[in-house]
Scaffold this active site. Structure first.
Site, PDB file in Angstrom:
ATOM      1  N   GLU A   1       0.703  -1.274  -0.165  1.00 16.29           N
ATOM      2  CA  GLU A   1      -0.056  -0.268  -0.015  1.00 16.29           C
ATOM      3  C   GLU A   1       0.739   1.162  -0.072  1.00 16.29           C
ATOM      4  O   GLU A   1       0.274   2.291  -0.425  1.00 16.29           O
ATOM      5  CB  GLU A   1      -1.097  -0.055   1.245  1.00 16.29           C
ATOM      6  CG  GLU A   1      -2.103  -1.058   0.985  1.00 16.29           C
ATOM      7  CD  GLU A   1      -2.838  -1.301   2.315  1.00 16.29           C
ATOM      8  OE1 GLU A   1      -3.818  -1.955   2.382  1.00 16.29           O
ATOM      9  OE2 GLU A   1      -2.304  -0.718   3.232  1.00 16.29           O
TER      10      GLU A   1
ATOM     11  N   ASP B   1     -12.142  -6.569  -2.197  1.00 14.21           N
ATOM     12  CA  ASP B   1     -13.213  -7.637  -2.353  1.00 14.21           C
ATOM     13  C   ASP B   1     -14.471  -7.351  -1.858  1.00 14.21           C
ATOM     14  O   ASP B   1     -14.783  -6.264  -1.369  1.00 14.21           O
ATOM     15  CB  ASP B   1     -12.645  -8.698  -1.118  1.00 14.21           C
ATOM     16  CG  ASP B   1     -12.406  -8.080   0.178  1.00 14.21           C
ATOM     17  OD1 ASP B   1     -13.538  -8.450   0.905  1.00 14.21           O
ATOM     18  OD2 ASP B   1     -11.188  -7.606   0.468  1.00 14.21           O
TER      19      ASP B   1
END
Length: 233
Positions: free
Chosen positions: A13, A200
């Site tokens: 990230e 997701d």
């Protein structure tokens, strides 16, 4: 003087942002490496805080105490709780709360931190607007909305739990750090925004979807942040 703290829970990230830094100085505190440097003309500190709410809160306090940051951006990935948010989309926080805080037996609302008089921690409107405009500039094909981040020390992959987070907390995405970062920023009077790329659907498919989409989602979030920082003053 403006100095922006950029926090990601995992290396993927923040690795892209770290690679773009100039004049880098690395300082280690609490097992975290803080990369202080210049990103797109802005003075920043980029750090991987580690996973979970305690790591995230510690990270914010170090950024406040040691680096005297003026703004916080939390970048990363999350599971969708909103049918309008598909994998690859981006959520920009309007607020954040702890979904695993439960002191309801004493009359507090689900998620409310005792003795603070608040359920949610509100993101800075100016940073929210900058995040949206940066997304439109650098990720024009990606759908981005404002919404609520709900955080807890658990990976959400169960439909029943997902429904609870939607029905009880009206969450738009679920993850494991944002509310603690928001909480820490609030206590230090530092404006913040949380940017989450959807990796997701936070349901039975999450275990399969997350490893497949997390890298692409994190890269989109990082691209947005890289553009955004040059407009913060």
């Amino acid at each position: 003087m403006t100095k922006i703290g950029i926090i990601g829970a995992m290396e993927l990230e923040v690795e892209t942002l770290k690679s773009k830094l100039k004049d880098v100085k690395i300082i280690k505190k609490a097992e975290m490496d803080f990369y202080e440097g210049n990103l797109n003309g802005a003075d920043v500190v980029v750090v991987r805080c580690g996973i979970g709410k305690v790591n995230a809160a510690l990270c914010v306090q170090i950024l406040a105490d040691i680096f005297h940051i003026t703004h916080v951006i939390n970048t990363g990935v999350a599971g969708s709780l909103n049918a309008a948010l598909d994998i690859g989309d981006i959520l920009i926080s309007k607020d954040a709360l702890h979904h695993d805080m439960d002191v309801t037996i004493f009359g507090y609302r689900p998620g409310e931190v005792p003795q603070m008089g608040r359920l949610e921690f509100e993101a800075d409107p100016a940073l929210m607007g900058l995040a949206k405009s940066s997304c439109e500039r650098v990720c024009p094909d990606i759908h981005a909305i404002y919404g609520r981040v709900v955080s807890g020390d658990q990976f959400i992959s169960d439909g029943v739990v997902k429904d609870k987070l939607i029905n009880t907390f009206h969450g738009d995405c679920a993850e494991m750090e944002g509310a603690s970062i928001a909480h820490g920023a609030y206590l230090n009077s530092i404006p913040f925004v949380i940017i989450r790329a959807i990796s997701d659907k936070a349901d039975g498919s999450a275990e399969m979807d997350y490893p497949t989409f997390e890298k692409a989602a994190a890269e989109n979030s990082a691209r947005l942040v890289e553009d955004m920082v040059k407009y913060i003053s």
